[in-house]
Write an enzyme that holds these catalytic residues in place. Structure first.
Site, PDB file in Angstrom:
ATOM      1  N   SER A 149       0.762  -1.221   0.022  1.00 26.45           N
ATOM      2  CA  SER A 149      -0.050  -0.108   0.118  1.00 26.45           C
ATOM      3  C   SER A 149       0.687   1.178   0.056  1.00 26.45           C
ATOM      4  O   SER A 149       0.219   2.311  -0.717  1.00 26.45           O
ATOM      5  CB  SER A 149      -0.908   0.118   1.206  1.00 26.45           C
ATOM      6  N   HIS A 170      -2.403  -3.534  -6.723  1.00 29.54           N
ATOM      7  CA  HIS A 170      -3.063  -3.044  -5.304  1.00 29.54           C
ATOM      8  C   HIS A 170      -4.344  -3.472  -5.276  1.00 29.54           C
ATOM      9  O   HIS A 170      -5.356  -2.602  -5.811  1.00 29.54           O
ATOM     10  CB  HIS A 170      -2.594  -1.656  -5.324  1.00 29.54           C
ATOM     11  N   GLU A 182      -5.645  -1.223  -8.343  1.00 30.56           N
ATOM     12  CA  GLU A 182      -4.657  -0.289  -9.004  1.00 30.56           C
ATOM     13  C   GLU A 182      -3.536  -1.163  -9.575  1.00 30.56           C
ATOM     14  O   GLU A 182      -2.831  -2.113  -8.729  1.00 30.56           O
ATOM     15  CB  GLU A 182      -4.197   0.550  -8.030  1.00 30.56           C
ATOM     16  N   ASN A 220      -5.403   5.849  -1.849  1.00 32.23           N
ATOM     17  CA  ASN A 220      -4.727   6.104  -0.536  1.00 32.23           C
ATOM     18  C   ASN A 220      -4.356   7.707  -0.432  1.00 32.23           C
ATOM     19  O   ASN A 220      -4.343   8.174   0.635  1.00 32.23           O
ATOM     20  CB  ASN A 220      -3.900   5.043  -0.167  1.00 32.23           C
TER      21      ASN A 220
HETATM   22  N1  LIG Z   1      -4.915  -4.560   5.119  1.00 29.11           N
HETATM   23  C1  LIG Z   1      -5.252  -3.923   4.066  1.00 29.11           C
HETATM   24  O1  LIG Z   1      -6.265  -3.163   4.177  1.00 29.11           O
HETATM   25  C2  LIG Z   1      -4.390  -3.671   2.946  1.00 29.11           C
HETATM   26  C3  LIG Z   1      -5.131  -3.265   1.534  1.00 29.11           C
HETATM   27  C4  LIG Z   1      -4.256  -3.355   0.550  1.00 29.11           C
HETATM   28  C5  LIG Z   1      -2.773  -3.462   0.550  1.00 29.11           C
HETATM   29  N2  LIG Z   1      -2.402  -4.086   1.779  1.00 29.11           N
HETATM   30  C6  LIG Z   1      -0.948  -4.664   1.844  1.00 29.11           C
HETATM   31  O2  LIG Z   1      -0.880  -5.958   1.658  1.00 29.11           O
HETATM   32  C7  LIG Z   1       0.114  -6.424   2.359  1.00 29.11           C
HETATM   33  C8  LIG Z   1      -0.441  -7.805   3.389  1.00 29.11           C
HETATM   34  O3  LIG Z   1      -1.248  -7.134   4.140  1.00 29.11           O
HETATM   35  P1  LIG Z   1      -2.316  -7.728   5.313  1.00 29.11           P
HETATM   36  O4  LIG Z   1      -3.005  -6.762   5.774  1.00 29.11           O
HETATM   37  O5  LIG Z   1      -2.659  -8.884   4.217  1.00 29.11           O
HETATM   38  O6  LIG Z   1      -1.206  -8.339   6.289  1.00 29.11           O
HETATM   39  P2  LIG Z   1      -1.370  -9.569   7.337  1.00 29.11           P
HETATM   40  O7  LIG Z   1      -0.459  -9.194   8.364  1.00 29.11           O
HETATM   41  O8  LIG Z   1      -2.882  -9.857   7.299  1.00 29.11           O
HETATM   42  O9  LIG Z   1      -0.801 -10.885   6.418  1.00 29.11           O
HETATM   43  C9  LIG Z   1       0.616 -10.811   6.151  1.00 29.11           C
HETATM   44  C10 LIG Z   1       0.856 -12.417   6.088  1.00 29.11           C
HETATM   45  O10 LIG Z   1       2.322 -12.420   5.288  1.00 29.11           O
HETATM   46  C11 LIG Z   1       2.904 -13.449   6.238  1.00 29.11           C
HETATM   47  N3  LIG Z   1       4.451 -13.290   5.908  1.00 29.11           N
HETATM   48  C12 LIG Z   1       5.224 -12.397   6.490  1.00 29.11           C
HETATM   49  N4  LIG Z   1       6.525 -12.545   5.954  1.00 29.11           N
HETATM   50  C13 LIG Z   1       6.287 -13.583   5.298  1.00 29.11           C
HETATM   51  C14 LIG Z   1       7.497 -14.110   4.323  1.00 29.11           C
HETATM   52  N5  LIG Z   1       8.780 -13.794   4.400  1.00 29.11           N
HETATM   53  N6  LIG Z   1       6.998 -15.131   3.443  1.00 29.11           N
HETATM   54  C15 LIG Z   1       5.686 -15.712   3.445  1.00 29.11           C
HETATM   55  N7  LIG Z   1       4.817 -15.186   4.492  1.00 29.11           N
HETATM   56  C16 LIG Z   1       5.168 -14.086   4.966  1.00 29.11           C
HETATM   57  C17 LIG Z   1       2.408 -13.470   7.692  1.00 29.11           C
HETATM   58  O11 LIG Z   1       2.403 -14.673   8.319  1.00 29.11           O
HETATM   59  C18 LIG Z   1       0.959 -12.924   7.511  1.00 29.11           C
HETATM   60  O12 LIG Z   1       0.007 -14.199   7.371  1.00 29.11           O
HETATM   61  C19 LIG Z   1       0.984  -5.380   2.790  1.00 29.11           C
HETATM   62  O13 LIG Z   1       1.885  -5.246   1.929  1.00 29.11           O
HETATM   63  C20 LIG Z   1      -0.161  -4.236   3.007  1.00 29.11           C
HETATM   64  O14 LIG Z   1       0.301  -3.034   2.864  1.00 29.11           O
HETATM   65  C21 LIG Z   1      -3.104  -4.146   2.813  1.00 29.11           C
END
Ligand SMILES: NC(=O)c1ccc[n+]([C@@H]2O[C@H](COP(=O)([O-])OP(=O)(O)OC[C@H]3O[C@@H](n4cnc5c(N)ncnc54)[C@H](O)[C@@H]3O)[C@@H](O)[C@H]2O)c1
Length: 267
Positions: A149, A170, A182, A220
């Site tokens: 993000s 995204h 996106e 965002n």
């Molecule tokens: N939460 C949101 O609303 C949202 C929206 C758009 C984009 N994002 C982006 O998406 C990404 C993930 O966000 P999320 O909310 O799903 O996070 P989350 O914490 O729910 O999930 C992340 C997952 O990645 C795993 N992980 C961490 N390091 C790892 C590795 N080296 N290998 C394999 N797995 C690994 C963790 O165990 C976890 O299950 C981030 O970059 C975030 O900025 C989030």
């Protein structure tokens, strides 16, 4: 003469279209890294639209939780989508889950994948390490994409040797519900990669928008100042009573805002 040229023109233009199409990568196999909130949602929509998906995370325990979440989400989607056809709904869930497997070893699964979508923790160093490692094991044609993000896609791409096959995808939360994606193109992203990512987004049922590698991308970038202004107005005592109770006017404000945004972007 016209008789002679028309088939020639038609043949030439269809050849050009075929060449352009041949240049694009049709994604069939997807590896989603990170089985959290976003990764699980992305894996779900990709599997539901017929792609072969491997969802990767750090432990079997996390992946068990991700799979359970996907199953529950699929039940909710099916309840709406197949309200009058429960058998078709059950078949849809079964087919989707058949397309989905899990793994704790990203290196072992990327050797036959067309697209890697990264959705792990929002940390530049951790993401760079992952991409650098996978770059050595993924085939030449494989496209890498990040769901970040807030990080710069260019900086992530620079941790690999495939900057031309690297872009941003995204998605928004909750992924199965939110239609927008996106698609982020860096100065190094090739047209073929960009078009393949646009096509993949459409194939999973989303509406992609094209976006440069700028902080906050589109949504965002607009959302943060919008929320800051709402906080400022609230602090100054405007809207206090309006926000304190559920208001029937709220959907109307939302409608007006989206209409203005639509006019700004679409003219
Ligand atoms: N939460 C949101 O609303 C949202 C929206 C758009 C984009 N994002 C982006 O998406 C990404 C993930 O966000 P999320 O909310 O799903 O996070 P989350 O914490 O729910 O999930 C992340 C997952 O990645 C795993 N992980 C961490 N390091 C790892 C590795 N080296 N290998 C394999 N797995 C690994 C963790 O165990 C976890 O299950 C981030 O970059 C975030 O900025 C989030």
């Amino acid at each position: 003469m016209a008789f002679a040229t028309r088939p020639f023109v038609r043949a030439a233009s269809s050849t050009a279209a075929a060449t352009a199409a041949a240049k694009k990568l049709i994604v069939k196999h997807v590896t989603v890294i990170g089985g959290g909130l976003m990764g699980a949602g992305i894996a779900q929509v990709a599997a539901a639209s017929g792609h072969t998906v491997v969802l990767v995370d750090q432990s079997d325990e996390i992946l068990k939780k991700s799979t359970k979440g996907i199953e529950e989400s699929l039940k909710r989607v099916t309840k709406k989508k197949f309200a009058d056809k429960p058998e078709a709904g059950a078949e849809f869930i079964e087919k989707t889950l058949k397309n989905l497997t899990t793994s704790t070893d990203a290196v072992a699964v990327v050797h036959s994948t067309d697209l890697v979508i990264e959705a792990i923790v929002e940390n530049q160093e951790v993401k760079n390490d992952l991409f650098k490692r996978l770059d050595k094991f993924a085939p030449e044609h494989t496209i890498f994409a990040s769901n970040t993000s807030s990080l710069q896609i260019t900086q992530l791409a620079n941790s690999t040797t495939r900057q031309d096959r690297f872009g941003g995808l995204h998605f928004f939360n909750p992924v199965p519900m939110m239609k927008l994606v996106e698609v982020i193109k860096t100065p190094m992203t090739s047209q073929k990669t960009y078009e393949s990512l646009m096509d993949f987004s459409k194939a999973v049922g989303k509406s992609p928008v094209s976006c440069k590698d700028t902080p906050g991308f589109i949504v965002n970038r607009l959302l943060v100042p919008y929320m800051m202004e709402a906080v400022r107005l609230f602090e100054r005592g405007f809207w206090v009573s309006f926000l304190a109770t559920p208001s029937p006017e709220m959907p109307l404000i939302r409608q007006s805002l989206s209409l203005y945004l639509h006019r700004i972007f679409m003219g």
